[in-house]
Design a protein around this motif. Structure first.
Motif, PDB file in Angstrom:
ATOM      1  N   UNK A 196       0.868  -1.188   0.000  1.00  0.00           N
ATOM      2  CA  UNK A 196       0.000   0.000   0.000  1.00  0.00           C
ATOM      3  C   UNK A 196       0.897   1.228   0.000  1.00  0.00           C
ATOM      4  N   UNK A 197       0.789   2.029  -1.047  1.00  0.00           N
ATOM      5  CA  UNK A 197       1.599   3.244  -1.144  1.00  0.00           C
ATOM      6  C   UNK A 197       0.706   4.456  -0.920  1.00  0.00           C
ATOM      7  N   UNK A 198       1.118   5.310  -0.008  1.00  0.00           N
ATOM      8  CA  UNK A 198       0.373   6.542   0.295  1.00  0.00           C
ATOM      9  C   UNK A 198       1.183   7.735  -0.217  1.00  0.00           C
ATOM     10  N   UNK A 199       0.850   8.272  -1.401  1.00  0.00           N
ATOM     11  CA  UNK A 199       1.643   9.374  -1.969  1.00  0.00           C
ATOM     12  C   UNK A 199       1.238  10.716  -1.362  1.00  0.00           C
ATOM     13  N   UNK A 200       1.535  10.879  -0.079  1.00  0.00           N
ATOM     14  CA  UNK A 200       1.048  12.070   0.617  1.00  0.00           C
ATOM     15  C   UNK A 200       1.708  13.329   0.078  1.00  0.00           C
ATOM     16  N   UNK A 201       1.003  14.435   0.188  1.00  0.00           N
ATOM     17  CA  UNK A 201       1.574  15.718  -0.222  1.00  0.00           C
ATOM     18  C   UNK A 201       2.636  16.140   0.784  1.00  0.00           C
ATOM     19  N   UNK A 202       3.645  16.909   0.340  1.00  0.00           N
ATOM     20  CA  UNK A 202       4.753  17.248   1.228  1.00  0.00           C
ATOM     21  C   UNK A 202       4.277  17.893   2.532  1.00  0.00           C
ATOM     22  N   UNK A 203       4.800  17.390   3.618  1.00  0.00           N
ATOM     23  CA  UNK A 203       4.571  18.013   4.928  1.00  0.00           C
ATOM     24  C   UNK A 203       3.283  17.633   5.622  1.00  0.00           C
ATOM     25  N   UNK A 204       2.485  16.711   5.045  1.00  0.00           N
ATOM     26  CA  UNK A 204       1.162  16.420   5.620  1.00  0.00           C
ATOM     27  C   UNK A 204       1.172  15.194   6.542  1.00  0.00           C
ATOM     28  N   UNK A 205       2.339  14.783   7.000  1.00  0.00           N
ATOM     29  CA  UNK A 205       2.471  13.548   7.788  1.00  0.00           C
ATOM     30  C   UNK A 205       1.619  13.558   9.056  1.00  0.00           C
ATOM     31  N   UNK A 206       1.632  14.671   9.797  1.00  0.00           N
ATOM     32  CA  UNK A 206       0.869  14.711  11.059  1.00  0.00           C
ATOM     33  C   UNK A 206      -0.615  14.501  10.767  1.00  0.00           C
ATOM     34  N   UNK A 207      -1.099  15.125   9.719  1.00  0.00           N
ATOM     35  CA  UNK A 207      -2.506  14.943   9.356  1.00  0.00           C
ATOM     36  C   UNK A 207      -2.786  13.478   9.031  1.00  0.00           C
ATOM     37  N   UNK A 208      -1.873  12.836   8.322  1.00  0.00           N
ATOM     38  CA  UNK A 208      -2.048  11.417   7.994  1.00  0.00           C
ATOM     39  C   UNK A 208      -2.154  10.586   9.275  1.00  0.00           C
ATOM     40  N   UNK A 209      -1.227  10.780  10.210  1.00  0.00           N
ATOM     41  CA  UNK A 209      -1.224   9.959  11.425  1.00  0.00           C
ATOM     42  C   UNK A 209      -2.478  10.245  12.267  1.00  0.00           C
ATOM     43  N   UNK A 210      -2.853  11.514  12.354  1.00  0.00           N
ATOM     44  CA  UNK A 210      -4.081  11.840  13.099  1.00  0.00           C
ATOM     45  C   UNK A 210      -5.306  11.216  12.410  1.00  0.00           C
ATOM     46  N   UNK A 211      -5.302  11.252  11.083  1.00  0.00           N
ATOM     47  CA  UNK A 211      -6.407  10.634  10.355  1.00  0.00           C
ATOM     48  C   UNK A 211      -6.472   9.141  10.619  1.00  0.00           C
ATOM     49  N   UNK A 212      -5.308   8.503  10.665  1.00  0.00           N
ATOM     50  CA  UNK A 212      -5.281   7.058  10.970  1.00  0.00           C
ATOM     51  C   UNK A 212      -5.814   6.810  12.378  1.00  0.00           C
TER      52      UNK A 212
END
Ligand code: SF4
Length: 714
Positions: free
Chosen positions: A216-232
């Motif tokens: 599973x590849x998540x091509x997140x936009x630059x700098x959005x890591x915190x949002x990704x983890x909070x979303x998870x």
């Protein structure tokens, strides 16, 4: 043929190397089959190490005798060691006397051995009385340090490489492990072959070789890591996937975090991160699978960010919320970029740390270090971190700089500011093995140091494993070991700063330095009082390794007790913040920088080997094919890549690894390869003409992973 067991000097995997030599010259290398980091394997860089050490070729690039430059415009003239170090002691003591201890700074390196690091740290904090000692590890690992401390209570990676073999889900985020830590990636490939059911999730704005390997590849936009983890975490809460028993027994602060992540709905997060809702849901479910074990591997994508600490902490939140920590195959595991960034952290060799994970802000910790060193006190005020140190030099606040084993005139962000600083500093000492680095030309005094293959000491890799570094061949005659240079300088400086008193630097071997470091760890989380050089002759060992222990600890926190006041970990209630310099109409592309497979840092070593240019022969700016078409550019066209700080000229290459509105440039290429200029027109070269000095306010680590740029045909 002679054989010497030592450690690869390139990356934090810390592979064991057997060096073959004829006693005078290194003739070959092979992986050490008994070293637990690599079991005999070496990557392309490690397996060509002997070519970087082959004399006389290497000697052409070496600093071979001390030299003084009488003016910045003149060529350096050879001087004796005695004259060089006497001059250095006079200039530093005069600066300290006239302007105070904080008018000097030491900028050192994650490539130094632990013993080198220890004496530099003691020199600055114990003798000079300044915390202005920072390192290029600030550019690499300081967000990981701050993230661990904020959540788990100590700067201690809890996992180990063997956890790859026990994980049911690998979450690789902000790391191109395939290129940056190749031998660890071989383990990942092996683990996947042995257990095809193991899920591999990769989150990265670039579709790297590591991403290609992902289920599973998540091509997140630059700098959005915190949002990704909070979303998870939002998904995990919604679907009842968090481990409330673990949270209640071992943590604090979940309530506030739960309230915060309510707003991070899958729909909003998917939009913000540029991924699908389905991908987000899948990632959360695989991560939180209660029957499995999840190991997160992460590196500069999280660390080199203006919100680097929060990214680290938000990822660790996921492990605490699901109880995925302290058991085989589970835990957050930061990968160290440099070979001994860990050793530097252990001795407290950063501007805001003290020896053996002590806190500069705690009076009792400062008193412990002062007692250990035999000084009245160590300063409480945090010193200047990397970017701050060069800003202070540019402002005239820091007047004397000592730079060792690193090349800030290429590797620091916002090069125009760094070059101004080096020009303005009144006295610059460069302690270095290679004469070819860009920083050498700013040196008033050049001190020739030994390098890999000649040095003796220890390093610590990403999994807290301490290995011996051993000399295979004699050093060139007039070069000296880094620890030895520092000790000689320190003793001369003592005559000015504490005349008549016994020396604080009574060392005559690296082992004698290490023994004092070992004592500093007694009772601390990284206690190594059970180790010795003799024990390390048998095999490398992980810390902690307390007196009486027969082996180190593979993984930490198996008992659920954390090194905090009450033994509980803390959730970090952090919010998502965008990159420091968002794209806009004038600068419409997101520039990312990173490692290539076969090069290392500023190429001072790998750049001497022709075969390592076979993978990527020249620097390019990689962009998406659609963006090239839109800009009417063809493959190979020369373009100006321009940020608010400078501009470089490079050929452009179409790459399906790079998403639209993004661009990527390898970090290694310096002035021989990438010509450029600052915003004011002065000649500044390499990709760091473009990068921003913006840094994470908590870790002070700069945001190398994002700068807004424009791209125009040259
Ligand atoms: Fe050296 Fe790292 Fe390659 Fe191992 S993976 S051989 S430590 S560069």
């Amino acid at each position: 043929m002679l054989e010497t067991r030592t450690t690869c000097p390139y990356c934090g995997v810390g592979c064991g190397v057997i060096v073959e030599s004829d006693g005078a010259q290194i003739t070959g290398v092979r992986g050490d089959p008994e070293h637990p980091a690599n079991f005999g394997r070496l990557c392309t860089k490690g397996s060509t190490l002997h070519h970087t050490a082959t004399r006389p070729i290497t000697l052409q690039a070496r600093l071979l005798h001390p030299a003084q430059r009488l003016s910045r415009q003149s060529a350096p003239q050879p001087v004796s060691w005695d004259a060089a170090l006497t001059l250095a002691a006079e200039r530093f003591s005069r600066t300290i006397r006239e302007h105070g201890a904080d008018a000097v700074g030491f900028y050192i390196s994650g490539q130094l051995l632990t013993e080198d690091y220890y004496v530099f740290n003691k020199l600055a904090k114990g003798l000079v009385g300044t915390n202005n000692v920072d390192t290029n590890s600030r550019l690499c690992m300081s967000s990981a340090v701050a993230g661990y401390k904020a959540t788990l209570g100590a700067d201690a990676p809890p996992a180990c490489y063997d956890d790859v073999n026990h994980a049911s889900t690998l979450f690789i985020t902000g790391s191109n492990t395939a290129f940056a830590h190749p031998i660890l990636f071989r383990r990942i490939e092996d683990a996947k072959r042995a257990n095809p059911a193991m899920k591999v999730i990769v989150a990265d704005p670039r579709r790297t070789e590591t991403a290609e390997f992902a289920d599973l590849y998540l091509p997140i936009l630059p700098g959005t890591d915190v949002a990704l983890y909070h979303g998870m975490l939002h998904v995990m809460l919604w679907e009842g996937l968090v481990d409330h028993a673990y949270i209640n027994a071992h943590t604090h602060g979940f309530e506030a975090l739960r309230n915060r992540v309510r707003d991070y709905t899958p729909k909003e997060v998917a939009k913000l991160c540029g991924i699908t809702e389905d991908a987000l849901l899948q990632a959360a479910r695989w991560f939180a699978d209660s029957k499995g074990r999840t190991l997160s591997l992460y590196c500069q994508g999280l660390n080199q960010s203006s919100s680097g600490t929060d990214k680290n902490a938000a990822l660790i939140n996921l492990h605490l919320a699901t109880g995925q920590i302290g058991k085989a195959g589970a835990g957050p595991f930061s990968l160290t970029g440099q070979p001994n960034a860990m050793g530097g952290r252990e001795v407290g060799g950063l501007a805001n740390l003290l020896s053996a994970h002590r806190d500069m802000g705690k009076a009792e910790h400062r008193a412990e270090v002062a007692r250990l060193w035999g000084v009245d006190d160590v300063p409480a005020k945090p010193g200047k971190t990397a970017v701050e140190m060069f800003e202070a030099a540019a402002d005239g606040e820091i007047k004397a700089l000592w730079i060792a084993c690193t090349n800030p005139a290429q590797s620091m962000p916002d090069q125009a500011a760094v070059h101004r600083a080096l020009e303005r500093a009144e006295f610059v000492v460069v302690q270095e093995a290679f004469s070819t680095t860009a920083t050498c030309r700013y040196a008033d005094l050049l001190l020739p140091a030994t390098t890999w293959g000649e040095k003796d000491g220890t390093v610590t890799n990403s999994e807290r494993r301490i290995s011996r570094v051993r000399p295979a061949v004699p050093k060139p005659a007039e070069t000296r070991h880094d620890w030895d240079i520092v000790v000689d300088f320190a003793r001369r400086l003592e005559r000015h700063l504490r005349p008549g008193l016994p020396t604080l630097f009574p060392y005559d071997t690296p082992e004698s330095v290490w023994v004092e470091h070992r004592e500093s760890t007694r009772g601390r989380d990284l206690d190594i009082t059970g180790l010795s050089y003799a024990r390390l002759e048998q095999s490398p060992a992980q810390w902690p390794f307390r007196e009486g222990d027969t082996q180190g600890k593979e993984r930490l926190y198996e008992d659920g007790i954390f090194p905090t006041a009450d033994g509980r970990a803390r959730f970090a209630d952090v919010s998502y913040a965008p990159v420091a310099e968002p794209r806009d109409a004038r600068y419409p592309f997101s520039l990312n920088t990173g490692r290539l497979r076969d090069q290392w840092h500023g190429m001072s070593r790998t750049g001497t080997i022709g075969r390592l240019f076979g993978h990527v022969p020249e620097p390019v700016v990689e962009m998406n094919a659609q963006d090239l078409a839109r800009l009417r550019l063809s493959e190979g066209d020369l373009v100006h890549v321009t940020s608010r700080r400078g501009s470089v000229v490079l050929p452009v290459r179409a790459s399906d690894q790079v998403a639209g509105t993004q661009a990527f440039i390898g970090m290694h290429w310096g002035e021989e390869f990438v010509s450029g200029s600052s915003a004011t027109g002065s000649r500044i070269h390499g990709v760091n003409a473009l990068t921003t000095p913006a840094y994470c306010p908590k870790s002070k680590q700069p945001e190398f992973k994002h700068a807004a740029v424009k791209v125009l045909k040259a």
